[in-house]
Design a protein around this motif. Sequence first.
Motif, mmCIF file in Angstrom:
data_model
loop_
_atom_site.group_PDB
_atom_site.id
_atom_site.type_symbol
_atom_site.label_atom_id
_atom_site.label_comp_id
_atom_site.label_asym_id
_atom_site.label_seq_id
_atom_site.Cartn_x
_atom_site.Cartn_y
_atom_site.Cartn_z
ATOM 1 N N ASN A 203 0.807 -1.676 -0.563
ATOM 2 C CA ASN A 203 -0.135 -0.043 -0.907
ATOM 3 C C ASN A 203 0.805 1.144 0.035
ATOM 4 N N PRO A 207 -0.456 4.244 -6.582
ATOM 5 C CA PRO A 207 -1.188 3.206 -7.520
ATOM 6 C C PRO A 207 -0.999 3.226 -8.861
ATOM 7 N N ARG A 210 1.908 0.711 -9.530
ATOM 8 C CA ARG A 210 1.614 -0.525 -9.348
ATOM 9 C C ARG A 210 0.720 -0.518 -10.305
ATOM 10 N N ARG A 211 -0.047 0.084 -10.973
ATOM 11 C CA ARG A 211 -1.203 -0.105 -12.184
ATOM 12 C C ARG A 211 0.377 -0.480 -13.442
ATOM 13 N N ASP A 285 -5.310 -5.968 -7.370
ATOM 14 C CA ASP A 285 -5.063 -4.596 -7.023
ATOM 15 C C ASP A 285 -6.213 -3.605 -8.125
ATOM 16 N N GLN A 286 -6.631 -2.624 -7.248
ATOM 17 C CA GLN A 286 -7.262 -2.363 -8.075
ATOM 18 C C GLN A 286 -8.205 -2.175 -9.288
ATOM 19 N N THR A 316 -11.429 -8.458 -14.474
ATOM 20 C CA THR A 316 -12.076 -7.461 -14.299
ATOM 21 C C THR A 316 -12.668 -8.023 -13.365
#
Length: 338
Positions: A203, A207, A210-211, A285-286, A316
């Motif tokens: 965390n 973000p 991470r993407r 994640d996300q 997704t």
Amino acid sequence: MRISLAVAFVALALSACGSGSPQTASETPQLNLAQLSTEVSAIAERARPGVLGVGLMNLESGETWDFNGERRFPMQSVFKAPLGAAVLAEVDAGRLKLDDTITLAEEDLSPPLSPIADAYPARRDYTVRELLTAATGVSDNTAADVLMKKIGGPGAVTAWLVGKKVEEVRVDRYERQLQPDSIGMASFRPAWKSSQAYMAALNNVPPEARRKAVAIYLSDPQDTATPRGALNFLDKLDDGELLSPASRKLLLQIMTDTTTGQDRLKAGFPAGASLAHKTGTARTDQGVTPAVNDIGIVTLADGRRYAVAVFLSGSTLDAAGREKILADVARAVTRGVG
């Protein structure tokens, strides 16, 4: 060795021409290719924007069918089945014993999931058999990394597969490397061995970083397999080309006894079927799950046996939706084999 369909067809043609000895045809029905293509294509549409790959082989006749069979998919823990085979090949060669004891050090620990890392340092000593069962049955990352190091590292596993003519399956990194790499984290450190500590470190990664890491991971040929490569591995494992009878039996028993992936392939096969399999799952994640996989050998109640490989990348869907995709493929396979 099994007789391939091509050889069988040649033999039948020779028999029709009056030369050669009569050959026994396959005792199992041919695959319903049209039905498989129609049903799996529909399932793949439901999985979008995730990408679905499927491979199916009749282990009695060698007949195969695939969907995106040549496409590379990230394996995640599916690699632990070939790893387990490579470890047992070392046992067969006399270079390793199942009752050998390995003592773990802090630097041997790997990211979650790893009950062995969770138990450290209260317990440090494990036999090779215990580590093999933990890696291929429970999907313990520390067990897998320790065994892989013991037999020479990821390159040694891939080299062994290549030597056995198992193509399109490659192992490139330890779990302690792959898992942080795939999500944009820094190098793994033992302080992250618990799920709570690992998630706290994750965390802290922005973000966007991470993407980007996930996108790179999904396009990276490292640590991937194609559905047809997975079928090749399962076929050779089943046919006794990789291991001694005792080692083959042990690995397949561990893969049958596992309780992982109960809602995937196992949920879609009919009552009375037995499945020796290995799952693989990437961390969501996300809203994106890079990999949800399941490969194995299914024995139906009437004794027919098939190798099945299903890979789903970039999904997704929620957890239940992802699992249902794989279970529905198993249902389509059940109808497709007749």
